[in-house]
Design a protein around this motif. Structure first.
Motif, PDB file in Angstrom:
ATOM      1  N   GLU A 181       0.841  -1.179   0.000  1.00 18.77           N
ATOM      2  CA  GLU A 181       0.000   0.000   0.000  1.00 18.77           C
ATOM      3  C   GLU A 181       0.888   1.246   0.000  1.00 18.77           C
ATOM      4  OE1 GLU A 181      -3.183  -0.434  -0.362  1.00 18.77           O
ATOM      5  OE2 GLU A 181      -3.019  -2.609  -0.171  1.00 18.77           O
ATOM      6  N   CYS A 182       0.267   2.418   0.174  1.00 18.53           N
ATOM      7  CA  CYS A 182       1.025   3.662   0.223  1.00 18.53           C
ATOM      8  C   CYS A 182       1.548   3.899   1.638  1.00 18.53           C
ATOM      9  CB  CYS A 182       0.143   4.836  -0.197  1.00 18.53           C
ATOM     10  SG  CYS A 182      -0.311   4.830  -1.950  1.00 18.53           S
ATOM     11  N   PRO A 183       2.831   4.050   1.862  1.00 20.53           N
ATOM     12  CA  PRO A 183       3.882   3.918   0.834  1.00 20.53           C
ATOM     13  C   PRO A 183       4.335   2.462   0.673  1.00 20.53           C
ATOM     14  CG  PRO A 183       4.853   4.555   2.911  1.00 20.53           C
ATOM     15  CD  PRO A 183       3.370   4.479   3.145  1.00 20.53           C
ATOM     16  N   TYR A 184       4.753   2.127  -0.534  1.00 20.94           N
ATOM     17  CA  TYR A 184       5.382   0.832  -0.810  1.00 20.94           C
ATOM     18  C   TYR A 184       6.697   0.795  -0.044  1.00 20.94           C
ATOM     19  CZ  TYR A 184       8.149  -2.494  -3.620  1.00 20.94           C
ATOM     20  OH  TYR A 184       8.943  -3.518  -4.031  1.00 20.94           O
ATOM     21  N   GLN A 185       6.954  -0.301   0.700  1.00 23.61           N
ATOM     22  CA  GLN A 185       8.178  -0.321   1.493  1.00 23.61           C
ATOM     23  C   GLN A 185       8.768  -1.716   1.648  1.00 23.61           C
ATOM     24  OE1 GLN A 185       7.024   1.391   5.289  1.00 23.61           O
ATOM     25  NE2 GLN A 185       6.333  -0.569   6.090  1.00 23.61           N
ATOM     26  N   LYS A 186      10.068  -1.750   1.852  1.00 22.39           N
ATOM     27  CA  LYS A 186      10.805  -2.970   2.151  1.00 22.39           C
ATOM     28  C   LYS A 186      11.530  -2.787   3.482  1.00 22.39           C
ATOM     29  CE  LYS A 186      11.898  -4.124  -2.676  1.00 22.39           C
ATOM     30  NZ  LYS A 186      13.022  -4.269  -3.634  1.00 22.39           N
ATOM     31  N   THR A 187      11.628  -3.881   4.225  1.00 21.87           N
ATOM     32  CA  THR A 187      12.327  -3.881   5.504  1.00 21.87           C
ATOM     33  C   THR A 187      13.426  -4.932   5.445  1.00 21.87           C
ATOM     34  OG1 THR A 187      10.291  -3.241   6.640  1.00 21.87           O
ATOM     35  CG2 THR A 187      12.040  -4.162   8.008  1.00 21.87           C
ATOM     36  N   HIS A 188      14.554  -4.664   6.110  1.00 18.91           N
ATOM     37  CA  HIS A 188      15.619  -5.671   6.112  1.00 18.91           C
ATOM     38  C   HIS A 188      15.764  -6.296   7.493  1.00 18.91           C
ATOM     39  CE1 HIS A 188      18.931  -2.650   7.387  1.00 18.91           C
ATOM     40  NE2 HIS A 188      17.844  -1.928   7.205  1.00 18.91           N
ATOM     41  N   TYR A 189      16.073  -7.596   7.479  1.00 18.74           N
ATOM     42  CA  TYR A 189      16.148  -8.401   8.691  1.00 18.74           C
ATOM     43  C   TYR A 189      17.471  -9.167   8.732  1.00 18.74           C
ATOM     44  CZ  TYR A 189      11.062  -7.743   8.836  1.00 18.74           C
ATOM     45  OH  TYR A 189       9.794  -7.202   8.865  1.00 18.74           O
ATOM     46  N   THR A 190      17.897  -9.491   9.947  1.00 23.86           N
ATOM     47  CA  THR A 190      18.991 -10.437  10.149  1.00 23.86           C
ATOM     48  C   THR A 190      18.396 -11.682  10.783  1.00 23.86           C
ATOM     49  OG1 THR A 190      20.614  -8.663  10.478  1.00 23.86           O
ATOM     50  CG2 THR A 190      21.211 -10.863  11.251  1.00 23.86           C
ATOM     51  N   ILE A 199      19.905 -18.929  11.554  1.00 21.52           N
ATOM     52  CA  ILE A 199      19.421 -20.277  11.245  1.00 21.52           C
ATOM     53  C   ILE A 199      20.404 -21.296  11.812  1.00 21.52           C
ATOM     54  CG2 ILE A 199      18.881 -21.933   9.415  1.00 21.52           C
ATOM     55  CD1 ILE A 199      18.686 -18.216   8.756  1.00 21.52           C
ATOM     56  N   ASN A 200      19.904 -22.183  12.643  1.00 17.71           N
ATOM     57  CA  ASN A 200      20.740 -23.218  13.235  1.00 17.71           C
ATOM     58  C   ASN A 200      21.132 -24.241  12.179  1.00 17.71           C
ATOM     59  OD1 ASN A 200      20.938 -26.063  14.693  1.00 17.71           O
ATOM     60  ND2 ASN A 200      21.449 -24.496  16.200  1.00 17.71           N
ATOM     61  N   LYS A 201      22.428 -24.537  12.058  1.00 16.05           N
ATOM     62  CA  LYS A 201      22.904 -25.459  11.024  1.00 16.05           C
ATOM     63  C   LYS A 201      22.426 -26.890  11.252  1.00 16.05           C
ATOM     64  CE  LYS A 201      27.129 -23.101   9.501  1.00 16.05           C
ATOM     65  NZ  LYS A 201      28.593 -23.212   9.361  1.00 16.05           N
ATOM     66  N   ALA A 202      22.344 -27.293  12.492  1.00 14.49           N
ATOM     67  CA  ALA A 202      21.979 -28.682  12.798  1.00 14.49           C
ATOM     68  C   ALA A 202      20.496 -28.953  12.563  1.00 14.49           C
ATOM     69  CB  ALA A 202      22.343 -29.001  14.246  1.00 14.49           C
ATOM     70  N   THR A 203      19.645 -27.996  12.921  1.00  9.47           N
ATOM     71  CA  THR A 203      18.195 -28.228  12.848  1.00  9.47           C
ATOM     72  C   THR A 203      17.521 -27.539  11.675  1.00  9.47           C
ATOM     73  OG1 THR A 203      17.708 -26.321  14.270  1.00  9.47           O
ATOM     74  CG2 THR A 203      18.125 -28.435  15.351  1.00  9.47           C
ATOM     75  N   GLY A 204      18.158 -26.483  11.130  1.00  9.94           N
ATOM     76  CA  GLY A 204      17.538 -25.714  10.059  1.00  9.94           C
ATOM     77  C   GLY A 204      16.458 -24.768  10.559  1.00  9.94           C
ATOM     78  N   ILE A 205      16.335 -24.637  11.875  1.00  8.48           N
ATOM     79  CA  ILE A 205      15.303 -23.782  12.472  1.00  8.48           C
ATOM     80  C   ILE A 205      15.809 -22.345  12.593  1.00  8.48           C
ATOM     81  CG2 ILE A 205      13.965 -23.340  14.578  1.00  8.48           C
ATOM     82  CD1 ILE A 205      13.937 -26.349  15.059  1.00  8.48           C
ATOM     83  N   THR A 206      14.935 -21.395  12.301  1.00 14.50           N
ATOM     84  CA  THR A 206      15.258 -19.983  12.485  1.00 14.50           C
ATOM     85  C   THR A 206      15.106 -19.653  13.963  1.00 14.50           C
ATOM     86  OG1 THR A 206      14.428 -19.444  10.271  1.00 14.50           O
ATOM     87  CG2 THR A 206      14.686 -17.616  11.821  1.00 14.50           C
ATOM     88  N   THR A 207      16.224 -19.370  14.614  1.00 13.13           N
ATOM     89  CA  THR A 207      16.211 -19.168  16.071  1.00 13.13           C
ATOM     90  C   THR A 207      16.077 -17.705  16.473  1.00 13.13           C
ATOM     91  OG1 THR A 207      18.642 -19.109  16.107  1.00 13.13           O
ATOM     92  CG2 THR A 207      17.575 -21.249  16.478  1.00 13.13           C
ATOM     93  N   ASN A 208      16.343 -16.780  15.525  1.00 12.85           N
ATOM     94  CA  ASN A 208      16.224 -15.367  15.874  1.00 12.85           C
ATOM     95  C   ASN A 208      15.972 -14.540  14.616  1.00 12.85           C
ATOM     96  OD1 ASN A 208      16.438 -13.148  17.851  1.00 12.85           O
ATOM     97  ND2 ASN A 208      18.251 -12.564  16.695  1.00 12.85           N
ATOM     98  N   VAL A 209      15.092 -13.555  14.739  1.00  8.07           N
ATOM     99  CA  VAL A 209      14.802 -12.627  13.644  1.00  8.07           C
ATOM    100  C   VAL A 209      14.936 -11.206  14.179  1.00  8.07           C
ATOM    101  CG1 VAL A 209      13.108 -11.827  11.964  1.00  8.07           C
ATOM    102  CG2 VAL A 209      13.199 -14.256  12.570  1.00  8.07           C
ATOM    103  N   LYS A 210      15.876 -10.467  13.621  1.00  6.43           N
ATOM    104  CA  LYS A 210      16.106  -9.091  14.055  1.00  6.43           C
ATOM    105  C   LYS A 210      15.621  -8.125  12.979  1.00  6.43           C
ATOM    106  CE  LYS A 210      19.747  -5.784  15.283  1.00  6.43           C
ATOM    107  NZ  LYS A 210      21.204  -5.544  15.333  1.00  6.43           N
ATOM    108  N   ASP A 211      14.701  -7.239  13.366  1.00  4.44           N
ATOM    109  CA  ASP A 211      14.168  -6.220  12.454  1.00  4.44           C
ATOM    110  C   ASP A 211      15.134  -5.037  12.430  1.00  4.44           C
ATOM    111  OD1 ASP A 211      12.774  -4.162  11.198  1.00  4.44           O
ATOM    112  OD2 ASP A 211      10.835  -4.751  12.022  1.00  4.44           O
ATOM    113  N   ASN A 212      15.732  -4.768  11.248  1.00  6.01           N
ATOM    114  CA  ASN A 212      16.690  -3.673  11.119  1.00  6.01           C
ATOM    115  C   ASN A 212      16.071  -2.397  10.559  1.00  6.01           C
ATOM    116  OD1 ASN A 212      18.946  -5.261  11.998  1.00  6.01           O
ATOM    117  ND2 ASN A 212      18.937  -6.251   9.995  1.00  6.01           N
ATOM    118  N   GLY A 213      14.767  -2.415  10.331  1.00  6.05           N
ATOM    119  CA  GLY A 213      14.083  -1.211   9.874  1.00  6.05           C
ATOM    120  C   GLY A 213      13.858  -1.152   8.372  1.00  6.05           C
ATOM    121  N   THR A 214      13.116  -0.139   7.952  1.00 14.40           N
ATOM    122  CA  THR A 214      12.772   0.055   6.547  1.00 14.40           C
ATOM    123  C   THR A 214      13.948   0.649   5.786  1.00 14.40           C
ATOM    124  OG1 THR A 214      10.453   0.445   7.134  1.00 14.40           O
ATOM    125  CG2 THR A 214      11.166   1.205   4.970  1.00 14.40           C
TER     126      THR A 214
END
Length: 221
Positions: free
Chosen positions: A158-167, A170-185
């Motif tokens: 919608e207005c405004p069109y936006q993208k956000t970047h994250y860090t 991912i755990n190598k042994a399980t493939g599970i995403t253990t943490n998601v950090k929002d770095n902002g738009t």
């Protein structure tokens, strides 16, 4: 005593050097290159990755023997604004199968074997390798336990069109995403149709002439 101190100092410097190397961020070179790093875990006799642009298919990776398959007219994409698409044809148990969406792609990848596969699996949750902004949303680093991916995500159409970047961790042994950090738009775009466009809010209203103001007359010579 001096020898022991010297050995300890050398060990510390080596350790810090290895640690710094492991933390060095690497940019994903391109989406085709990311897809070419797929190592399917299921027993697949042969498979081919096809890139379709304007109705023309191009095989960008083949694995195994020659595969006879039917060209597909739809597929998956790892970047939301692309008009082209990819698909995978593979042979398993004498049967030809096709991967034409990100969920099927995630299943085809199976266990995560590298950072590229981690990015592919995360695409099923809307995360993208943004080739235009690799410093923010198209790189990764790793250590013995985890992959750390900097990826983008379309967070508003919608207005405004936006993208956000994250860090994402991912755990190598399980493939599970253990943490998601929002770095902002990192992208925010307005257009003329946006009611909340800051530029539209700054438009000055034209002053209307006062009713009591006398009209100017021209004198005849």
């Amino acid at each position: 005593m001096i020898k022991k101190t010297t050995r300890f100092s050398i060990f510390v410097f080596l350790f810090l050097g290895i640690l710094a190397f492991s933390q060095e961020k690497k940019k994903f070179s391109s989406i085709p290159n990311v897809l070419q790093q797929i190592e399917p875990n299921d027993r697949v006799d042969s498979w081919v990755l096809v890139y379709n642009s304007y109705g023309k298919g191009q095989e960008i990776k083949t694995s195994g023997g020659k595969l006879s398959y039917t060209p597909q007219f739809s597929g998956f994409n790892l970047f939301p604004t692309e008009d082209s698409f990819y698909y995978i044809a593979y042979s398993q148990g004498g049967k030809i199968n096709y991967v034409i969406d990100v969920e099927a792609l995630k299943k085809f990848v199976g266990k995560i074997d590298n950072a590229q596969e981690a990015a592919i699996v995360l695409a099923a949750d809307g995360y993208i390798v943004d080739e235009e902004f690799k410093d923010l949303a198209g790189n990764y680093h790793e250590d013995r336990s985890n992959y750390y991916l900097d990826l983008g995500k379309l967070t508003s159409k919608e207005c405004p069109y936006q993208k956000t970047h994250y860090t994402l961790t991912i755990n190598k042994a399980t493939g599970i995403t253990t943490n998601v950090k929002d770095n902002g738009t990192y992208i925010e775009l307005y257009n003329k149709k946006c009611a909340n466009n800051p530029r539209l809010l700054k438009i000055e209203k034209k002053e209307e002439p006062k009713k009591d103001e006398p009209k100017k007359t021209t004198k005849r010579k």
